[in-house]
Design an enzyme around this catalytic site. Structure first.
Site, PDB file in Angstrom:
ATOM      1  N   PRO A 216     125.498 -43.112 -34.155  1.00 30.26           N
ATOM      2  CA  PRO A 216     125.375 -42.286 -35.356  1.00 30.26           C
ATOM      3  C   PRO A 216     125.887 -40.874 -35.121  1.00 30.26           C
ATOM      4  O   PRO A 216     125.414 -40.187 -34.223  1.00 30.26           O
ATOM      5  CB  PRO A 216     123.863 -42.272 -35.596  1.00 30.26           C
ATOM      6  CG  PRO A 216     123.264 -42.459 -34.238  1.00 30.26           C
ATOM      7  CD  PRO A 216     124.206 -43.356 -33.494  1.00 30.26           C
TER       8      PRO A 216
ATOM      9  N   ASP B 219     122.692 -39.671 -37.469  1.00 29.02           N
ATOM     10  CA  ASP B 219     121.715 -39.002 -36.616  1.00 29.02           C
ATOM     11  C   ASP B 219     121.409 -37.670 -37.289  1.00 29.02           C
ATOM     12  O   ASP B 219     122.278 -36.819 -37.396  1.00 29.02           O
ATOM     13  CB  ASP B 219     122.326 -38.786 -35.223  1.00 29.02           C
ATOM     14  CG  ASP B 219     121.269 -38.553 -34.171  1.00 29.02           C
ATOM     15  OD1 ASP B 219     120.067 -38.601 -34.505  1.00 29.02           O
ATOM     16  OD2 ASP B 219     121.636 -38.322 -33.011  1.00 29.02           O
TER      17      ASP B 219
ATOM     18  N   TRP C 243     117.636 -37.705 -28.479  1.00 29.37           N
ATOM     19  CA  TRP C 243     118.361 -38.820 -27.862  1.00 29.37           C
ATOM     20  C   TRP C 243     117.559 -40.114 -27.929  1.00 29.37           C
ATOM     21  O   TRP C 243     118.107 -41.196 -27.918  1.00 29.37           O
ATOM     22  CB  TRP C 243     118.732 -38.500 -26.409  1.00 29.37           C
ATOM     23  CG  TRP C 243     119.793 -37.463 -26.360  1.00 29.37           C
ATOM     24  CD1 TRP C 243     119.655 -36.155 -26.013  1.00 29.37           C
ATOM     25  CD2 TRP C 243     121.166 -37.633 -26.732  1.00 29.37           C
ATOM     26  NE1 TRP C 243     120.844 -35.499 -26.138  1.00 29.37           N
ATOM     27  CE2 TRP C 243     121.787 -36.380 -26.573  1.00 29.37           C
ATOM     28  CE3 TRP C 243     121.918 -38.714 -27.192  1.00 29.37           C
ATOM     29  CZ2 TRP C 243     123.146 -36.186 -26.848  1.00 29.37           C
ATOM     30  CZ3 TRP C 243     123.260 -38.521 -27.463  1.00 29.37           C
ATOM     31  CH2 TRP C 243     123.861 -37.266 -27.290  1.00 29.37           C
TER      32      TRP C 243
ATOM     33  N   GLN D  51     128.878 -39.569 -23.872  1.00 31.62           N
ATOM     34  CA  GLN D  51     127.713 -40.357 -24.265  1.00 31.62           C
ATOM     35  C   GLN D  51     127.194 -41.247 -23.131  1.00 31.62           C
ATOM     36  O   GLN D  51     126.196 -41.942 -23.305  1.00 31.62           O
ATOM     37  CB  GLN D  51     128.035 -41.206 -25.493  1.00 31.62           C
ATOM     38  CG  GLN D  51     128.395 -40.386 -26.707  1.00 31.62           C
ATOM     39  CD  GLN D  51     127.279 -39.460 -27.136  1.00 31.62           C
ATOM     40  OE1 GLN D  51     126.099 -39.737 -26.928  1.00 31.62           O
ATOM     41  NE2 GLN D  51     127.627 -38.317 -27.693  1.00 31.62           N
TER      42      GLN D  51
ATOM     43  N   TRP E 298     124.024 -41.294 -25.475  1.00 36.42           N
ATOM     44  CA  TRP E 298     123.614 -42.467 -26.234  1.00 36.42           C
ATOM     45  C   TRP E 298     123.688 -43.772 -25.447  1.00 36.42           C
ATOM     46  O   TRP E 298     122.793 -44.611 -25.541  1.00 36.42           O
ATOM     47  CB  TRP E 298     124.472 -42.559 -27.506  1.00 36.42           C
ATOM     48  CG  TRP E 298     123.969 -43.514 -28.521  1.00 36.42           C
ATOM     49  CD1 TRP E 298     122.727 -43.534 -29.080  1.00 36.42           C
ATOM     50  CD2 TRP E 298     124.689 -44.597 -29.108  1.00 36.42           C
ATOM     51  NE1 TRP E 298     122.636 -44.560 -29.997  1.00 36.42           N
ATOM     52  CE2 TRP E 298     123.828 -45.229 -30.036  1.00 36.42           C
ATOM     53  CE3 TRP E 298     125.999 -45.096 -28.963  1.00 36.42           C
ATOM     54  CZ2 TRP E 298     124.223 -46.319 -30.800  1.00 36.42           C
ATOM     55  CZ3 TRP E 298     126.392 -46.174 -29.722  1.00 36.42           C
ATOM     56  CH2 TRP E 298     125.511 -46.788 -30.630  1.00 36.42           C
TER      57      TRP E 298
ATOM     58  N   LYS F  64     140.098 -27.805 -24.169  1.00 36.81           N
ATOM     59  CA  LYS F  64     139.044 -28.296 -25.027  1.00 36.81           C
ATOM     60  C   LYS F  64     139.203 -27.687 -26.415  1.00 36.81           C
ATOM     61  O   LYS F  64     139.586 -26.539 -26.545  1.00 36.81           O
ATOM     62  CB  LYS F  64     137.701 -27.843 -24.451  1.00 36.81           C
ATOM     63  CG  LYS F  64     136.667 -28.933 -24.350  1.00 36.81           C
ATOM     64  CD  LYS F  64     135.553 -28.478 -23.433  1.00 36.81           C
ATOM     65  CE  LYS F  64     134.269 -28.273 -24.223  1.00 36.81           C
ATOM     66  NZ  LYS F  64     133.122 -28.020 -23.348  1.00 36.81           N
TER      67      LYS F  64
ATOM     68  N   LYS G 291     135.761 -23.803 -31.506  1.00 38.35           N
ATOM     69  CA  LYS G 291     135.860 -22.806 -32.564  1.00 38.35           C
ATOM     70  C   LYS G 291     136.354 -21.499 -31.980  1.00 38.35           C
ATOM     71  O   LYS G 291     137.158 -20.799 -32.577  1.00 38.35           O
ATOM     72  CB  LYS G 291     134.469 -22.580 -33.179  1.00 38.35           C
ATOM     73  CG  LYS G 291     134.127 -23.589 -34.253  1.00 38.35           C
ATOM     74  CD  LYS G 291     132.838 -23.165 -34.945  1.00 38.35           C
ATOM     75  CE  LYS G 291     132.296 -24.307 -35.793  1.00 38.35           C
ATOM     76  NZ  LYS G 291     130.914 -24.091 -36.201  1.00 38.35           N
TER      77      LYS G 291
END
Length: 1006
Positions: free
Chosen positions: A41, A80, A524, A559, A563, A596, A599
RNA sequence: GGGCCCGUAGCUUAGCCUGGUUAGAGCGCCCGGCUGAUAACCGGGAGGUCCGGGGUUCGAAUCCCCGCGGGCCCA
């Protein structure tokens, strides 16, 4: 068919799908085997960018692929929605700086409402740009949502299971905290936030008790931790030296003495004594801030030298200051030696009143004051700055503070073996990523699941107010209500959230009042129970049993500790097995320089922007084909167009070409079945039919290993190289020829190939394929399926495959290239026919090439293609030759008069074609041509090849003479001549062609 | 400090596991060509100490060791 306009056809196709309800039909079970996918999610927070799209495109691609193989796909969406990320953004929006403000100024109810609103806002965005617009057919109407009561129950359920298995415990532990967010972070979260930080770097003298001018020299980058210092550690087996410095004796590790002296700028010093670390053990020292912090006066057993293996001899002084309340290692050492675990820092990073003069100061403020005081006391030897990697809060960027506190834990370390065993049943793609996952599990630590926050799953742990040692863990809403003596009057979605849950009071026969522990649960664990919570598995047992364990999941590499781990952890706690069978671990998307996306750097490419700019399918094609799934992806916007759009353009135009001629000739795949023409196939037909089946087989092989990029590249190479550049080039003359019905052989073969190609492309570029399915396949076979995505994929037809032919064909193409290279060298255009080419090779190779002679001859425009085993054949100066890999190709150089005449005719043809195009004539339209040249050769060539020219340019008349009124006339330079060519539609064809009736004699062309 | 991965043309990369033609593409650059589907395309050319060193082998981009550089993870 019109030229390709990607965004337009995508819009049309989306509308078509919506109108016909295709996605729902696609998801509907049809009794096939099940491919159960579990959606990782996305956090409903922030705008989706191309990194998110990469993952979502893989998901969609894999699901579509398996659906076409005949599987029923389980493609439930999921979101999520809780946790720190959402809270942090809501705080920003509300202008809140501390948690206290939330309680006092905003109020929890409103805060939670704001969290819900924010989630709703981002959800819409994600549904549109990260799902619908890229053609991702997850079932969003039935998506699971982690904020729902029915979902949260499963977090409780798993926690209760852990409690029953004695895996849940509370403990006092040093943990990293974010002082701004006022909560503890898990190891995984700490991993996510390492950044460069500038810190103080100070050297401090600790006065040895009873020693005369003897000091322990320690180094630290966190001066504030000295407030809670309780000991100094040395390495037991390292050598320490006593440095004589200006009448004082300083203890320093021998290895580091030189460096320390340099660092401190000591001019004269000496190592007057050397002793083993163990000899220092037990020495007592005076806490350097003892006067400022009264509580240290009571720590009689503390403030002494201990030995510890972890003491570094690489940096510092070899004497490490120990604050058991602020370092995990310090904590363990302190507990082992019975030291007080002092932590006078509150959760918000501010010292409490026990810290004496430091009470009320933040850790940074305390650091400054520590330096000031030590400096005054003459205990500060040096105060510098250092830049090092330090953990920061992954959400808000605040440097973390380590402090001891009471938390709840899952004893995952007890389940290491079970986790590893569970992983045995999981296929990890690509293989290299498996090691990481395995080593993470092999060294897994206990999981801090409690968080001191608001917007999350409440920790379902209640404590008896009469006997604090008694604990009650609630596993469901039903259970909660059963024990509740007081319930707020709200729906279940609210009831399972703060603040409402906090007002619930429980009573049991053995305790009149239970009080909830004031924590929420690590997010998590929210997503970690998705394998059962997503389908309300305890109530929908049958469905759940069918889905579990899930066939496939895929997310990015971060993840592994997120996750992928929390799923397997929760599942192992409950049932001892992994909840998924296959996991595809993706690399991250970086900018085109390999940085990477952030912002801060302003290099983020957002989903909305990318889709609007490139269209969904070009983006999908690029994301799927450019890099292997497990690799980092350097996203270069310039490449999207180059790599994807042009390839799609070619494929589109192949269909346009086919459709145009098939229509013209009234081709029908039902009437003109391929099976009827199998005996009449040309060699290139056999080849392309073989190729498409080989590609089908190879594609499937690559997909088994999830080598997605290679699979997709294979398809595009086939479409562009084999089909467009080679096959269509070869069959064009056959399509134009009206002498026999051979063109129907081409159509039948081509149709077969195109339909197969479309099905192969469907999972890659679903809109594009659908548009062609509607315009092409449904045009010729109106009763075909309403969507290509509802069809079954074709298997490779082994009877069609001819590996030897494919191999030889490749060789023949290479020979044609060599001949083209020779022409290039001689400066003779391909348009000009040549008398003879010779290929010299071994007998076996020649035998194989024999049936391909005409192919090479056509591609190379030579009259005669000679195969010879004798190398001497073209050694005379009459030939130009090239050699490669045991094959010699040569070309007879001379251009005789017949060839020259033919070449001139072709030059004329080419000019007429250009003019046809300028006049926007349809391919079937007839014309009349008049040619007037000042060259006798050109005139002779036209006269001699009149029929040929007429056929090539579809002219009813080719006349030698001055063009009259009604002709479009252009003057061309052909081999030094001035040749005026006039073109018109035959007068009988009716209306005049606008703008072409004026004769313009002097216009130059070519 | 430990582990894993990577280093090939200006850029992005294939090949490496399983050693064997002249290391292959794409983009960019230069020259030429083609064009009754394509604002497409095709051919040629320039450009490589396959990070460095050592070893194994008849033979190393490929296998082994050391070093250098980079990335990720763990401590």
């Amino acid at each position: 068919m019109p030229p390709l306009d990607v965004r337009k056809i995508e819009e049309e196709v989306r509308e078509y799908w919506r109108k016909k309800g295709v996605p729902a039909k696609w998801r509907a079970p049809s009794g096939g085997k099940l491919f159960s996918f579990l959606e990782g999610p996305p956090t409903a927070n922030g705008y989706p960018h191309v990194g998110h799209l990469r993952g979502r495109v893989y998901k969609d691609f894999v699901l579509r692929y398996y659906r076409m193989l005949g599987y029923d796909v389980w493609a439930q969406g999921g979101w999520d929605e809780q946790g720190l990320p959402v809270e942090v953004e809501v705080e920003k929006k509300l202008g809140v700086r501390t948690k206290r403000e939330i309680y006092e100024r905003i109020g929890l109810e409103r805060f939670v409402e704001e969290c819900n609103k924010l989630v709703d806002y981002y959800l819409e965005y994600w549904k549109k740009y990260a799902t619908e617009m890229i053609g991702l057919w997850l079932d969003l109407d039935n998506a699971y949502e982690t904020r729902r009561g029915r979902y949260i129950e499963y977090v409780w359920y798993v926690i209760k299971r852990a409690w029953e298995r004695e895996l849940l415990y509370e403990g006092y532990r040093v943990l990293p905290f974010c002082p701004r967010c006022e909560t503890a972070l898990s190891d995984a979260e700490v991993d996510m936030g390492y950044e460069e930080k500038e810190s103080p770097s100070i050297y401090v003298k600790f006065k040895v008790e009873g020693g005369d001018g003897e000091y322990l020299l320690v180094w630290t980058t966190t001066p504030w931790t000295l407030v809670d210092n309780e000991a100094v550690a040395v390495h037991p087996r390292a050598e320490y030296c006593v440095m004589a410095v200006g009448g004082e004796r300083w203890y320093v590790a021998r290895n580091l003495a030189e460096r320390v002296a340099q660092e401190l700028g000591l001019e004269s010093w000496g190592c007057v004594e050397v002793l083993e670390g163990l000899r220092l053990r037990g020495m007592k020292y005076e806490h350097p801030l003892a006067n400022e912090i009264p509580l240290h006066a009571d720590h009689h057993d503390a403030h002494r030298v201990l030995d510890a293996e972890f003491v570094s001899l690489e940096e510092g002084t070899g004497l490490v200051h120990i604050a058991p309340g602020h370092g995990p290692e310090d904590f363990e050492l302190g507990v082992r030696h019975g030291l007080p675990v002092t932590s006078t820092v509150r959760i918000d990073g501010v010292f409490d009143e026990r810290a004496g003069v430091f009470g009320g100061l933040s850790v940074d403020g305390a650091s400054k004051l520590v330096v000031e005081i030590l400096s005054k006391k003459g205990l500060l030897v040096k105060c510098g700055r250092i830049v090092h990697r330090y953990p920061h809060c992954w959400r808000c960027g605040t440097p973390l503070v380590y402090r001891a506190d009471r938390q709840w834990f899952m004893a995952m370390s007890l389940l290491r073996e079970d986790l590893l065993k569970a992983l045995d049943s999981v296929e990890v793609f690509p293989r290299v990523h498996r090691n990481r996952f395995e080593s993470w599990l092999a060294s897994v630590k206990d999981w801090t699941i409690s968080r001191s926050r608001i917007w999350g799953t409440p920790l379902p742990v209640w404590r008896c107010s009469e006997d604090p040692n008694r604990i009650l863990v609630i596993g469901s809403v039903e259970e909660l209500k059963r024990y509740a003596s007081k319930l707020p009057d709200v729906d279940d979605d609210r009831l399972v959230h703060r603040p409402w849950i906090d007002s619930v009071e429980l009573r049991t026969s053995d305790c009149s009042r239970w009080v909830r522990e004031p924590f929420v649960v690590d997010v998590w664990l929210d997503s970690g129970v998705a394998w059962i919570a997503s389908v309300d598995g305890l109530r929908n047992r049958e469905l759940f049993e069918r889905l579990f364990p899930y066939t496939f999941i895929t997310e990015a590499v971060d993840q592994t500790r997120g996750w992928f781990y929390s799923l397997i952890a929760a599942s192992v706690i409950d049932r001892g097995v992994a909840p998924y069978r296959q996991v595809l671990i993706q690399g991250h998307v970086l900018d085109k320089f390999g940085r990477k996306m952030s912002k801060h750097l302003g290099n983020v490419v957002y989903a909305e922007e990318a889709i609007k700019k490139f269209g969904a399918d070009p983006l999908r094609l690029y994301l799927l084909s450019r890099y292997p799934p497990g690799d980092s992806f350097m996203f270069d916007p310039d490449e999207v167009r180059k790599v994807s759009t042009s390839a799609l353009n070619i494929v589109w135009n192949v269909f346009r070409f086919a459709a145009m001629y098939m229509d013209l000739d009234g081709f029908s795949p039902r009437v003109h079945e391929l099976s009827k023409y199998l005996g009449r196939l040309s060699i290139e037909d056999e080849w392309i039919l073989s190729r498409v089946n080989t590609v089908t087989a190879e594609f499937a092989d690559l997909m088994v290993r999830y080598e997605v990029n290679r699979a997709v590249q294979l398809l595009m190479d086939f479409a562009v190289e084999d089909l467009s550049r080679t096959y269509l080039k070869l069959v064009r003359p056959r399509v134009w020829s009206e002498e026999s019905d051979d063109r129907f052989v081409v159509y039948a073969a081509l149709y077969y190939v195109l339909k197969r190609l479309l099905k192969l492309l469907a999972p890659v570029v679903p809109h594009f394929s659908e548009a062609l399915w509607i315009r092409f396949v449904k045009h010729f076979e109106p009763d075909e399926a309403e969507s290509v995505h509802l069809t079954r994929a074709e298997r490779a037809d082994e009877r069609m495959r001819k590996p030897q032919l494919e191999e030889t064909f490749r060789r023949a193409l290479r020979i044609a290239e060599m001949l083209a290279s020779l022409r290039n060298r001689m400066g003779i255009k391909i348009r000009w026919p040549m008398r003879e080419a010779v290929v010299i090779a071994e007998e076996e190779v020649l035998r194989q090439l024999e049936p391909l002679r005409s192919v090479v001859a056509r591609l190379s425009n030579v009259k005669s293609m000679v195969l010879a085993a004798d190398p001497s054949v073209c050694q005379s100066g009459e030939y130009e030759s090239a050699q490669e890999g045991g094959i010699v190709a040569c070309l007879l150089k001379s251009v005789d008069r017949d060839l020259y005449m033919e070449a001139l005719a072709r030059e004329v043809v080419r000019r007429v074609q250009v003019m046809r195009k300028e006049m926007n004539l349809g391919v079937a339209e007839l014309i009349e041509v008049a040619i007037d040249s000042d060259s006798e050769d050109v005139t002779a060539a036209v006269s001699r090849f009149r029929d040929y020219i007429a056929g090539e340019v579809r002219a009813s008349e080719v006349r030698i003479g001055v063009p009259r009124d009604g002709y479009l006339v252009k003057a061309w330079d052909i081999e030094g001549s001035t040749t005026r060519i006039g073109v018109r539609r035959p007068p009988s064809s009716g209306e005049r062609i606008p703008g072409t009736t004026i004769t313009r004699d002097e216009e130059a062309g070519g």
